[in-house]
Structure formats: structure tokens, C-alpha cells
Write a protein that holds these residues in place. Sequence first.
Motif, short mmCIF file in Angstrom:
data_model
loop_
_atom_site.label_atom_id
_atom_site.label_comp_id
_atom_site.label_asym_id
_atom_site.label_seq_id
_atom_site.Cartn_x
_atom_site.Cartn_y
_atom_site.Cartn_z
N PHE A 1 0.83 -1.19 0.00
CA PHE A 1 0.00 0.00 0.00
C PHE A 1 0.88 1.25 0.00
CE2 PHE A 1 -2.81 -3.10 2.20
CZ PHE A 1 -3.90 -3.04 1.33
N ARG A 2 0.24 2.38 -0.24
CA ARG A 2 0.89 3.69 -0.06
C ARG A 2 0.54 4.20 1.33
NH1 ARG A 2 -0.46 7.70 -4.86
NH2 ARG A 2 1.19 8.83 -3.78
N PHE A 3 1.48 4.89 1.98
CA PHE A 3 1.24 5.41 3.32
C PHE A 3 1.67 6.87 3.41
CE2 PHE A 3 1.73 0.84 3.89
CZ PHE A 3 0.62 0.55 4.68
N THR A 4 1.09 7.56 4.37
CA THR A 4 1.41 8.97 4.59
C THR A 4 1.32 9.27 6.08
OG1 THR A 4 0.81 11.25 4.05
CG2 THR A 4 -1.00 9.69 4.29
N ASP A 5 2.04 10.31 6.49
CA ASP A 5 1.94 10.79 7.87
C ASP A 5 1.05 12.02 7.96
OD1 ASP A 5 3.77 8.88 9.03
OD2 ASP A 5 5.38 9.97 8.01
N ALA A 6 0.54 12.46 6.82
CA ALA A 6 -0.34 13.64 6.79
C ALA A 6 -1.79 13.23 7.05
CB ALA A 6 -0.23 14.32 5.43
N THR A 7 -2.54 14.16 7.61
CA THR A 7 -3.96 13.94 7.83
C THR A 7 -4.72 14.15 6.52
OG1 THR A 7 -3.80 14.72 10.11
CG2 THR A 7 -6.00 14.71 9.11
#
Length: 377
Positions: free
Chosen positions: A227-233
Motif C-alpha cells: 500500500f501507499r502510506f502517509t503521515d499527513a492527515t
Amino acid sequence: MKKSLSAVLAALMLLTSLPAMAQTTIDPKEDRNITLQEVGLNEVEEGVSPTTGLTLEYIEVEEGQTGMALTGRYLPMLVQIGNDEGGVGNRAPWGATYADMVYEMPNHQNGPTRLTFLFNDVVPDSVGFVRSARVGHVWLREEWGAGFLFYGQQEHEGSNVLEEFRRLGHSAIGDPLLFSGMVGEGKAWYKYYTERAGLKSPYHIDGNVAGMYSLIPEDYVAPNHAFRFTDATPEGDDALEVTVNWDSDNFKYDSKLVYDIESNTYLRYMIYKNNVLHPWVDKDTEEQIGFANVIVQFTDITYNNSPDAPVVKMVGEGNADFFMAGKHVAGYWKRDDYTSRTVYYDADGNEISLQRGKTLVIVFPNGKRDGRGVSYE
């Protein structure tokens, strides 16, 4: 995050004291006019889990367990888990604490559901209670190319699990990735299924997933499903509570997911009659399970001449709704064929980036029915 009894009770009191918020019911067949952008496989970042986005070196692996955090090998394992009586009390599962993902699918036309746990980062040596498979689970296993634990299977003509495995080129009792519990002592994995003392049949089967993991040939390479992940809301409308109603007459299988800002997860509760909430916990660790991502994947679900013979469409496309960091994003899903991964898209048609942590995928019917639906507020 482990929740003490007092913390859980405090959370429940808070829920009952909060003022009513505006509730939005999702239309599963809404035309969202999303133009899907071309996507490929996601690159797996060194030292980062492709299923949770977590840094592997910080994940604790206990004695007897295995998994990518210990070996560095990407090898997902899927386990069929009972959700009888909503999975609380004496029916609570064990091993949920270590699951990277949980899938929930219908098991009966009138509301009961079944769960599938996916393990990769940590593969435990005790998971249960292990139950039987339906054809939708066969198609899920094909997507991941995973090791698959199941204790029994449906064999109705037209939704026969064994026949579907054969059609896809597998033997349910001879394939090195399939671990049926309905085999004799001659199979290498037979010893890894045991009965847990104090629990009644059929709620007592324990699977040593780590043991079966060790039987998979070392040269087997699972397909890329990163998957793709982010730390942004994410950007979206507020969604602090998500309510999943499977059937108006079967309260025990309905659930509520409540956003906990401290852990940035949605804590799962089962809804019993009169809207009494029961925390969904791991029987062994007593941890209430929360999810960084909740995905509702709408699809067509039919029944093969029997209310307990669901045929869940797992290849195709349709609306998907995402709940992350207290926000709701309306999107879409698509899977091209049985060996393709399911791609989840945001409102702009790009592959969506998930929050780091556990993911719950609720595979929910498109069709309308009184008392059934997904809403948030």
C-alpha cells in the motif's frame, strides 16, 4: 494500545454524554464521477512494512512468533476467524493484536459475518478461533498469494470452496500455501491445529500460524501488494464515529468504530440490543483493537440458493469509503482479475495513501435493505 477496564468504561460514558451529531448515511451506488488514474505496483521501502507502513525494527516479536519484523521476509498469512455472537465474551478472538489487517464479509443473508485476519509484520503462534471458508475468501487469498488457514469449507454446488480452489489451479489439501484443518495426521501441518481447553466446539480451534508459515517453501515469493502510506492527515469531512448495520434483527453483528485521537485509531465496538456497546478485544492480550484505517468496500453480494451461501464479488469495481484520522474520504475501488491487487482510489482518482497502522476492510453489500447500511457522524 491496551485499554484498561476503567478507560473503556470512561469512553462509553463519554459516548452517551456527547451531544448528537449530524449523521450521514452512505449511498453505496452514488455516482461519484471519479476518473481513475493509471497506477502500478508500489515500491517497497527498505525496513518499512508494506502492509502497515510501520518501521519493522521497532516492532516487537515475542518468543515463538515470526514474521517480516523478525526475518525480513514478506509472506502474508490469512486466517479464517469466527465472529459468532459478534466476537465478544466467550466468543472473542485471540491473535487480533498482531493482525496487520482484518477483513469482514457476510456469512449469512440475515446479518452474521465472518472475519479474516492477515498477518505479515508479526506472525503469531496462537490464533483463533479458526473457522471455515466461503468462495469470497478463496478470491481474497488469490489476491494476496498468502498462506491460508481454514477449518472447514462450504461445499454447496455453485459456491464450493474446494472446486473454486481447483479452478484456480490449487489443491486444497496438496497446495503448499493452503492449510485445511480437515485433514489427517499425515499432513505436516496437522499438529499445528489444536483445541483450546475450556471453549466449546466449534469455538475452540487454535491455529499455530507461525508453525504453518515455516512449512512454506523458502523460494516462494508472494506478489507485491504494498500500500501507499502517509503521515499527513487526509482532507475530508469529519467522521468521529462510524456505524455499520448489517441487519436490523441481528444487533450482535452491527459495529461502531469510534475515533480515538490519542492513538489515531478507530476503536471497534459491537452493538447489542438497546445500543449497548461491547468493546471488541483480543481474548489473550485483553487489548481493545483499533484501526488506523477503516475501508468500506461496496460490492455485489448474492446467495447461492441458501441464506448461508454468500457469493461476494471480489473482482470488479465500485464505491469505497475511507475513514482515517477522524476524517471521511469518498472514493472508489478496482480489481482487474483474480491475481491482481485491489487498488483503492481517493476522490481525485489517485491511489489513496493510508495512515500507518492496522486496516479494517468491511466488504459490504450494494443492495438496499431495511436496517442495513453504513453511516458516520
